[in-house]
Design a protein around this motif. Sequence first.
Motif, PDB file in Angstrom:
ATOM      1  N   LYS A 266      57.353 -27.881   9.209  1.00 33.03           N
ATOM      2  CA  LYS A 266      58.783 -28.244   9.193  1.00 33.03           C
ATOM      3  C   LYS A 266      59.212 -28.946  10.479  1.00 33.03           C
ATOM      4  O   LYS A 266      60.156 -29.739  10.473  1.00 33.03           O
ATOM      5  CB  LYS A 266      59.642 -26.994   8.960  1.00 33.03           C
ATOM      6  N   THR A 267      58.542 -28.660  11.592  1.00 33.76           N
ATOM      7  CA  THR A 267      58.902 -29.288  12.874  1.00 33.76           C
ATOM      8  C   THR A 267      58.445 -30.750  12.941  1.00 33.76           C
ATOM      9  O   THR A 267      58.793 -31.462  13.869  1.00 33.76           O
ATOM     10  CB  THR A 267      58.287 -28.522  14.064  1.00 33.76           C
ATOM     11  N   LYS A 268      57.656 -31.183  11.952  1.00 35.67           N
ATOM     12  CA  LYS A 268      57.071 -32.530  11.988  1.00 35.67           C
ATOM     13  C   LYS A 268      57.733 -33.510  11.020  1.00 35.67           C
ATOM     14  O   LYS A 268      57.185 -34.565  10.721  1.00 35.67           O
ATOM     15  CB  LYS A 268      55.563 -32.437  11.698  1.00 35.67           C
ATOM     16  N   ASN A 269      58.892 -33.138  10.497  1.00 36.80           N
ATOM     17  CA  ASN A 269      59.697 -34.023   9.643  1.00 36.80           C
ATOM     18  C   ASN A 269      58.979 -34.567   8.402  1.00 36.80           C
ATOM     19  O   ASN A 269      58.974 -35.775   8.161  1.00 36.80           O
ATOM     20  CB  ASN A 269      60.241 -35.208  10.468  1.00 36.80           C
ATOM     21  N   PRO A 270      58.392 -33.696   7.589  1.00 37.46           N
ATOM     22  CA  PRO A 270      57.803 -34.179   6.339  1.00 37.46           C
ATOM     23  C   PRO A 270      58.905 -34.544   5.349  1.00 37.46           C
ATOM     24  O   PRO A 270      60.032 -34.064   5.458  1.00 37.46           O
ATOM     25  CB  PRO A 270      57.014 -32.964   5.835  1.00 37.46           C
TER      26      PRO A 270
ATOM     27  N   LEU B 134      42.902 -35.806  -7.529  1.00 42.24           N
ATOM     28  CA  LEU B 134      44.153 -36.564  -7.423  1.00 42.24           C
ATOM     29  C   LEU B 134      44.000 -37.876  -6.669  1.00 42.24           C
ATOM     30  O   LEU B 134      44.905 -38.714  -6.684  1.00 42.24           O
ATOM     31  CB  LEU B 134      45.236 -35.721  -6.731  1.00 42.24           C
ATOM     32  N   ASN B 135      42.851 -38.027  -5.979  1.00 42.09           N
ATOM     33  CA  ASN B 135      42.622 -39.222  -5.168  1.00 42.09           C
ATOM     34  C   ASN B 135      43.708 -39.380  -4.097  1.00 42.09           C
ATOM     35  O   ASN B 135      44.382 -40.408  -4.003  1.00 42.09           O
ATOM     36  CB  ASN B 135      42.552 -40.464  -6.061  1.00 42.09           C
ATOM     37  N   VAL B 136      43.871 -38.332  -3.290  1.00 42.45           N
ATOM     38  CA  VAL B 136      44.839 -38.357  -2.189  1.00 42.45           C
ATOM     39  C   VAL B 136      44.176 -37.878  -0.903  1.00 42.45           C
ATOM     40  O   VAL B 136      43.096 -37.294  -0.931  1.00 42.45           O
ATOM     41  CB  VAL B 136      46.090 -37.490  -2.496  1.00 42.45           C
ATOM     42  N   LYS B 137      44.846 -38.138   0.208  1.00 39.90           N
ATOM     43  CA  LYS B 137      44.308 -37.769   1.518  1.00 39.90           C
ATOM     44  C   LYS B 137      44.276 -36.250   1.695  1.00 39.90           C
ATOM     45  O   LYS B 137      45.132 -35.537   1.178  1.00 39.90           O
ATOM     46  CB  LYS B 137      45.154 -38.375   2.646  1.00 39.90           C
ATOM     47  N   MET B 138      43.300 -35.780   2.480  1.00 41.05           N
ATOM     48  CA  MET B 138      43.173 -34.345   2.749  1.00 41.05           C
ATOM     49  C   MET B 138      42.741 -34.111   4.190  1.00 41.05           C
ATOM     50  O   MET B 138      41.960 -34.870   4.748  1.00 41.05           O
ATOM     51  CB  MET B 138      42.141 -33.723   1.803  1.00 41.05           C
ATOM     52  N   ASP B 139      43.246 -33.055   4.772  1.00 43.05           N
ATOM     53  CA  ASP B 139      42.834 -32.618   6.105  1.00 43.05           C
ATOM     54  C   ASP B 139      43.014 -31.104   6.161  1.00 43.05           C
ATOM     55  O   ASP B 139      43.333 -30.483   5.143  1.00 43.05           O
ATOM     56  CB  ASP B 139      43.671 -33.310   7.188  1.00 43.05           C
ATOM     57  N   VAL B 140      42.807 -30.532   7.334  1.00 45.16           N
ATOM     58  CA  VAL B 140      43.020 -29.087   7.504  1.00 45.16           C
ATOM     59  C   VAL B 140      44.229 -28.838   8.385  1.00 45.16           C
ATOM     60  O   VAL B 140      44.587 -29.659   9.225  1.00 45.16           O
ATOM     61  CB  VAL B 140      41.801 -28.365   8.136  1.00 45.16           C
TER      62      VAL B 140
ATOM     63  N   PRO C 154      46.442 -35.529  11.449  1.00 49.42           N
ATOM     64  CA  PRO C 154      47.059 -36.440  10.475  1.00 49.42           C
ATOM     65  C   PRO C 154      48.539 -36.659  10.743  1.00 49.42           C
ATOM     66  O   PRO C 154      49.210 -35.797  11.310  1.00 49.42           O
ATOM     67  CB  PRO C 154      46.844 -35.720   9.142  1.00 49.42           C
ATOM     68  N   GLU C 155      49.036 -37.803  10.323  1.00 54.94           N
ATOM     69  CA  GLU C 155      50.458 -38.128  10.451  1.00 54.94           C
ATOM     70  C   GLU C 155      51.224 -37.407   9.336  1.00 54.94           C
ATOM     71  O   GLU C 155      50.965 -37.613   8.155  1.00 54.94           O
ATOM     72  CB  GLU C 155      50.658 -39.644  10.342  1.00 54.94           C
ATOM     73  N   ILE C 156      52.143 -36.549   9.733  1.00 53.98           N
ATOM     74  CA  ILE C 156      52.868 -35.722   8.761  1.00 53.98           C
ATOM     75  C   ILE C 156      54.279 -36.246   8.490  1.00 53.98           C
ATOM     76  O   ILE C 156      54.803 -36.108   7.384  1.00 53.98           O
ATOM     77  CB  ILE C 156      52.899 -34.257   9.249  1.00 53.98           C
TER      78      ILE C 156
END
Length: 217
Positions: A148-152, A47-53, A120-122
Amino acid sequence: MALFEDRVDAGKKLAKELSKYANRSDVLILALPRGGVPVAFEVAKELNVKMDVFIVRKLGVPGNEELAMGAISSDNVLVLNEDIVSSFQISEKVINMVSENELKELKRRERIYRGDRPKPEISDSTVILIDDGLATGATMRAAVSAIKTKNPAKIVVAVPTGAPDTCELFKMEVDEVICIATPEPFYGVGAWYGNFSQTTDEEVCKLLDKARALPAR
Protein backbone atom coordinates in the motif's frame (compact mmCIF):
# COMPACT_ATOMS: atom_id res chain seq x y z
CA MET A 1 -9.78 -35.05 2.08
CA ALA A 2 -7.28 -33.05 -0.04
CA LEU A 3 -8.68 -30.27 -2.21
CA PHE A 4 -5.41 -29.88 -4.14
CA GLU A 5 -2.87 -32.49 -5.19
CA ASP A 6 0.02 -30.09 -4.56
CA ARG A 7 0.96 -26.44 -5.05
CA VAL A 8 1.19 -26.86 -8.84
CA ASP A 9 -2.38 -28.18 -8.99
CA ALA A 10 -3.50 -25.37 -6.68
CA GLY A 11 -1.84 -22.78 -8.94
CA LYS A 12 -3.57 -24.10 -12.04
CA LYS A 13 -6.95 -23.96 -10.31
CA LEU A 14 -6.24 -20.47 -8.98
CA ALA A 15 -5.31 -19.28 -12.48
CA LYS A 16 -8.83 -20.11 -13.68
CA GLU A 17 -10.26 -17.81 -11.01
CA LEU A 18 -7.96 -15.01 -12.14
CA SER A 19 -8.47 -15.37 -15.90
CA LYS A 20 -9.70 -11.78 -16.32
CA TYR A 21 -6.15 -10.59 -15.56
CA ALA A 22 -4.56 -12.58 -18.43
CA ASN A 23 -2.20 -10.93 -20.94
CA ARG A 24 -2.18 -7.58 -19.15
CA SER A 25 1.08 -5.62 -19.01
CA ASP A 26 -0.09 -3.67 -15.93
CA VAL A 27 -0.54 -6.85 -13.85
CA LEU A 28 2.22 -7.97 -11.48
CA ILE A 29 2.02 -11.20 -9.50
CA LEU A 30 3.96 -11.14 -6.25
CA ALA A 31 4.49 -14.48 -4.53
CA LEU A 32 5.08 -14.89 -0.81
CA PRO A 33 8.05 -17.27 -0.45
CA ARG A 34 8.50 -20.01 -0.12
CA GLY A 35 5.23 -21.90 -0.47
CA GLY A 36 3.51 -19.21 -2.51
CA VAL A 37 6.09 -19.34 -5.30
CA PRO A 38 5.10 -22.63 -7.02
CA VAL A 39 1.43 -21.58 -6.80
CA ALA A 40 2.15 -18.13 -8.25
CA PHE A 41 4.37 -19.50 -11.03
CA GLU A 42 1.53 -21.62 -12.40
CA VAL A 43 -0.77 -18.58 -12.32
CA ALA A 44 1.81 -16.34 -14.06
CA LYS A 45 2.44 -19.01 -16.71
CA GLU A 46 -1.28 -19.53 -17.41
CA LEU A 47 -2.10 -15.81 -17.46
CA ASN A 48 1.08 -14.71 -19.25
CA VAL A 49 1.82 -11.91 -16.77
CA LYS A 50 4.87 -10.70 -14.86
CA MET A 51 5.86 -12.40 -11.59
CA ASP A 52 8.30 -11.71 -8.78
CA VAL A 53 8.58 -12.37 -5.05
CA PHE A 54 7.64 -10.20 -2.11
CA ILE A 55 9.50 -11.40 0.94
CA VAL A 56 7.69 -11.41 4.26
CA ARG A 57 8.59 -13.31 7.42
CA LYS A 58 6.19 -14.57 10.04
CA LEU A 59 6.99 -13.66 13.66
CA GLY A 60 6.35 -16.86 15.57
CA VAL A 61 5.44 -16.99 19.24
CA PRO A 62 8.57 -18.21 21.11
CA GLY A 63 8.08 -21.87 21.93
CA ASN A 64 5.16 -22.09 19.51
CA GLU A 65 6.75 -20.74 16.33
CA GLU A 66 3.97 -21.90 13.99
CA LEU A 67 1.60 -19.48 15.72
CA ALA A 68 2.04 -16.01 14.22
CA MET A 69 2.15 -13.05 16.58
CA GLY A 70 2.85 -10.86 13.54
CA ALA A 71 4.99 -10.49 10.45
CA ILE A 72 7.66 -8.25 8.95
CA SER A 73 8.34 -7.29 5.32
CA SER A 74 11.59 -6.50 3.51
CA ASP A 75 10.65 -2.81 3.73
CA ASN A 76 10.65 -3.17 7.52
CA VAL A 77 6.85 -2.93 7.75
CA LEU A 78 5.83 -4.66 10.98
CA VAL A 79 2.30 -5.97 11.54
CA LEU A 80 1.29 -7.44 14.89
CA ASN A 81 -1.58 -9.77 15.75
CA GLU A 82 -2.66 -7.87 18.85
CA ASP A 83 -4.94 -10.70 20.05
CA ILE A 84 -2.03 -13.18 20.11
CA VAL A 85 0.36 -10.64 21.67
CA SER A 86 -2.18 -9.92 24.40
CA SER A 87 -3.20 -13.57 25.01
CA PHE A 88 0.39 -14.73 25.42
CA GLN A 89 1.48 -11.53 27.20
CA ILE A 90 4.39 -11.08 24.81
CA SER A 91 6.66 -8.19 25.76
CA GLU A 92 8.02 -5.54 23.42
CA LYS A 93 11.52 -6.84 24.13
CA VAL A 94 10.56 -10.32 22.86
CA ILE A 95 8.83 -8.85 19.78
CA ASN A 96 11.96 -6.82 18.96
CA MET A 97 14.22 -9.86 19.43
CA VAL A 98 12.12 -12.09 17.15
CA SER A 99 11.79 -9.26 14.60
CA GLU A 100 15.58 -8.78 14.45
CA ASN A 101 16.15 -12.50 13.88
CA GLU A 102 13.50 -12.70 11.17
CA LEU A 103 14.83 -9.56 9.47
CA LYS A 104 18.24 -11.28 9.12
CA GLU A 105 16.58 -14.31 7.48
CA LEU A 106 14.51 -12.00 5.30
CA LYS A 107 17.63 -10.19 4.04
CA ARG A 108 19.36 -13.55 3.44
CA ARG A 109 16.46 -14.66 1.23
CA GLU A 110 16.42 -11.31 -0.55
CA ARG A 111 20.09 -11.85 -1.51
CA ILE A 112 19.47 -15.43 -2.66
CA TYR A 113 16.26 -14.82 -4.59
CA ARG A 114 17.00 -11.40 -6.08
CA GLY A 115 20.77 -11.03 -6.18
CA ASP A 116 21.56 -7.69 -7.80
CA ARG A 117 18.29 -7.49 -9.74
CA PRO A 118 16.12 -4.47 -8.90
CA LYS A 119 12.81 -4.82 -7.11
CA PRO A 120 9.77 -4.71 -9.42
CA GLU A 121 7.98 -1.44 -10.14
CA ILE A 122 4.74 -1.49 -8.15
CA SER A 123 3.41 2.05 -8.61
CA ASP A 124 0.25 2.07 -10.80
CA SER A 125 0.35 -1.73 -11.18
CA THR A 126 -2.45 -4.16 -10.43
CA VAL A 127 -0.70 -6.33 -7.83
CA ILE A 128 -1.87 -9.89 -7.21
CA LEU A 129 -0.43 -11.23 -3.95
CA ILE A 130 -0.33 -15.02 -3.87
CA ASP A 131 0.42 -17.54 -1.12
CA ASP A 132 -0.39 -21.25 -0.77
CA GLY A 133 -3.05 -20.44 1.82
CA LEU A 134 -4.19 -18.13 4.61
CA ALA A 135 -4.39 -19.23 8.24
CA THR A 136 -4.04 -16.22 10.57
CA GLY A 137 -3.15 -14.01 7.60
CA ALA A 138 -0.31 -12.26 9.46
CA THR A 139 2.28 -12.58 6.69
CA MET A 140 -0.18 -11.55 3.99
CA ARG A 141 -1.28 -8.58 6.10
CA ALA A 142 2.33 -7.38 6.35
CA ALA A 143 2.70 -7.75 2.58
CA VAL A 144 -0.50 -5.78 1.96
CA SER A 145 0.59 -3.01 4.34
CA ALA A 146 3.96 -2.70 2.61
CA ILE A 147 2.48 -2.77 -0.91
CA LYS A 148 0.00 0.00 0.00
CA THR A 149 2.94 2.38 0.60
CA LYS A 150 4.01 1.93 -3.05
CA ASN A 151 0.88 3.37 -4.72
CA PRO A 152 -0.44 0.36 -6.63
CA ALA A 153 -3.52 0.82 -8.83
CA LYS A 154 -5.18 -2.23 -7.26
CA ILE A 155 -4.35 -4.98 -4.76
CA VAL A 156 -5.74 -8.50 -5.14
CA VAL A 157 -5.13 -11.24 -2.55
CA ALA A 158 -5.41 -14.69 -4.15
CA VAL A 159 -4.99 -18.05 -2.41
CA PRO A 160 -6.16 -21.62 -3.06
CA THR A 161 -7.50 -22.00 0.48
CA GLY A 162 -7.95 -20.00 3.65
CA ALA A 163 -9.69 -19.82 6.98
CA PRO A 164 -13.18 -18.35 6.32
CA ASP A 165 -12.90 -15.47 8.79
CA THR A 166 -9.38 -14.56 7.58
CA CYS A 167 -10.46 -14.40 3.94
CA GLU A 168 -13.47 -12.32 4.99
CA LEU A 169 -11.27 -9.84 6.88
CA PHE A 170 -9.08 -9.22 3.83
CA LYS A 171 -12.12 -8.04 1.88
CA MET A 172 -11.97 -4.89 4.01
CA GLU A 173 -8.23 -4.42 3.41
CA VAL A 174 -7.78 -4.92 -0.36
CA ASP A 175 -9.68 -4.38 -3.60
CA GLU A 176 -10.41 -8.05 -4.31
CA VAL A 177 -10.00 -11.39 -2.52
CA ILE A 178 -9.94 -14.78 -4.24
CA CYS A 179 -10.11 -17.78 -1.87
CA ILE A 180 -11.07 -20.89 -3.85
CA ALA A 181 -11.92 -22.96 -0.77
CA THR A 182 -12.73 -21.83 2.78
CA PRO A 183 -13.37 -25.11 4.64
CA GLU A 184 -14.69 -25.08 8.18
CA PRO A 185 -13.22 -26.20 10.51
CA PHE A 186 -10.05 -25.06 8.77
CA TYR A 187 -7.35 -27.05 10.69
CA GLY A 188 -4.49 -25.44 8.73
CA VAL A 189 -3.32 -24.78 5.17
CA GLY A 190 -1.48 -28.09 4.80
CA ALA A 191 -4.59 -30.11 5.67
CA TRP A 192 -6.06 -29.39 2.23
CA TYR A 193 -3.07 -30.49 0.15
CA GLY A 194 -2.21 -34.06 -0.81
CA ASN A 195 1.47 -33.07 -0.94
CA PHE A 196 2.48 -30.12 1.22
CA SER A 197 6.22 -30.77 1.39
CA GLN A 198 8.36 -27.72 2.11
CA THR A 199 9.45 -25.64 -0.87
CA THR A 200 13.24 -25.15 -0.89
CA ASP A 201 15.30 -22.04 -1.69
CA GLU A 202 16.65 -23.90 -4.73
CA GLU A 203 13.11 -24.51 -6.05
CA VAL A 204 12.22 -20.86 -5.50
CA CYS A 205 15.28 -19.68 -7.46
CA LYS A 206 14.57 -22.09 -10.33
CA LEU A 207 10.95 -20.96 -10.60
CA LEU A 208 11.94 -17.28 -10.48
CA ASP A 209 14.41 -17.87 -13.32
CA LYS A 210 11.65 -19.56 -15.32
CA ALA A 211 9.24 -16.72 -14.52
CA ARG A 212 11.69 -14.14 -15.86
CA ALA A 213 11.81 -16.06 -19.12
CA LEU A 214 8.02 -15.94 -19.59
CA PRO A 215 6.79 -13.97 -22.63
CA ALA A 216 5.05 -11.27 -20.58
CA ARG A 217 7.22 -8.17 -20.34
